[in-house]
Design a protein around this motif. Sequence first.
Motif, mmCIF file in Angstrom:
data_model
loop_
_atom_site.group_PDB
_atom_site.id
_atom_site.type_symbol
_atom_site.label_atom_id
_atom_site.label_comp_id
_atom_site.label_asym_id
_atom_site.label_seq_id
_atom_site.Cartn_x
_atom_site.Cartn_y
_atom_site.Cartn_z
ATOM 1 N N ASN A 2 2.416 54.887 17.083
ATOM 2 C CA ASN A 2 1.363 54.646 16.094
ATOM 3 C C ASN A 2 0.230 55.660 16.241
ATOM 4 O O ASN A 2 -0.277 56.184 15.249
ATOM 5 C CB ASN A 2 0.807 53.228 16.220
ATOM 6 N N TRP A 32 -3.352 50.103 7.217
ATOM 7 C CA TRP A 32 -3.198 49.205 8.349
ATOM 8 C C TRP A 32 -4.218 48.100 8.203
ATOM 9 O O TRP A 32 -5.243 48.273 7.553
ATOM 10 C CB TRP A 32 -3.296 49.898 9.703
ATOM 11 N N HIS A 85 -5.796 44.821 10.684
ATOM 12 C CA HIS A 85 -5.778 44.097 11.950
ATOM 13 C C HIS A 85 -7.051 43.277 12.038
ATOM 14 O O HIS A 85 -8.089 43.651 11.470
ATOM 15 C CB HIS A 85 -5.662 45.056 13.138
ATOM 16 N N PRO A 86 -6.996 42.171 12.744
ATOM 17 C CA PRO A 86 -8.225 41.379 12.893
ATOM 18 C C PRO A 86 -9.187 42.063 13.855
ATOM 19 O O PRO A 86 -8.777 42.800 14.748
ATOM 20 C CB PRO A 86 -7.725 40.053 13.462
ATOM 21 N N GLU A 87 -10.430 41.815 13.629
ATOM 22 C CA GLU A 87 -11.449 42.265 14.570
ATOM 23 C C GLU A 87 -11.260 41.483 15.863
ATOM 24 O O GLU A 87 -10.917 40.298 15.829
ATOM 25 C CB GLU A 87 -12.857 41.981 14.022
ATOM 26 N N LYS A 128 -0.649 38.164 6.265
ATOM 27 C CA LYS A 128 0.791 38.416 6.138
ATOM 28 C C LYS A 128 1.176 38.576 4.670
ATOM 29 O O LYS A 128 1.950 39.472 4.311
ATOM 30 C CB LYS A 128 1.592 37.279 6.788
ATOM 31 N N SER A 149 2.735 51.642 20.481
ATOM 32 C CA SER A 149 1.349 52.112 20.447
ATOM 33 C C SER A 149 1.286 53.633 20.506
ATOM 34 O O SER A 149 0.483 54.263 19.806
ATOM 35 C CB SER A 149 0.556 51.516 21.615
ATOM 36 N N GLU A 183 0.109 41.946 3.509
ATOM 37 C CA GLU A 183 1.051 42.977 3.988
ATOM 38 C C GLU A 183 2.255 43.062 3.058
ATOM 39 O O GLU A 183 2.660 44.154 2.650
ATOM 40 C CB GLU A 183 1.534 42.674 5.409
#
Length: 194
Positions: free
Chosen positions: A99, A178, A180-182, A143, A96, A146
Amino acid sequence: MRDITDPRMLRAMAHPVRLRLINELGLHGPATATQLADRIGESAANCSWHLRQLAKFGFIEEAEGGVGRNRPWRWVPMGNRWGGADEPPELMQAGSELNATLLAQELAARNRWDEQRQTDDTTWRHAAFSVQNVNWLTADELKALEDELVAVLTRHNGRITDPASRPAGSRPVRMVGWAHPEPEPTPRPPSPEA
């Protein structure tokens, strides 16, 4: 592709000066600490120390043709991957931190482009783009997306280490993505009735 599982490696790379050094070596080839200091606005001693830290973890290595303080360093062309689904907390924290540092530098580079794009070549102004999207996907679809994006974004990676393969008129182009899910919505407590 190297899977980083040691938080010390992630922390070694997470320093802003180190990321700038890796970037300079990757984009412009081998250089000494003094040359890099001039390029990134740091002292040669500071650059030398950070270069040794990066070398300790295999991100860079000494290049041929130098001695003592005049030894050049070169980037080790290897992709790095971290952030697996089941990583331990210490690795997750280090990832993290890295990133956040990477994204801060990429955003700064994007802002620099905004500041100078009107003075750049018209062809490049029309070719540059930003895109943002939100969509509904399953984990399997995310996935697969990605895998597709990584294939597209890394299609020309050989040009990084082989200058002869770069077409005339090509320039380094920064690409960031990037997905990512909410987060799931937090249920609200019922409103007290008056």
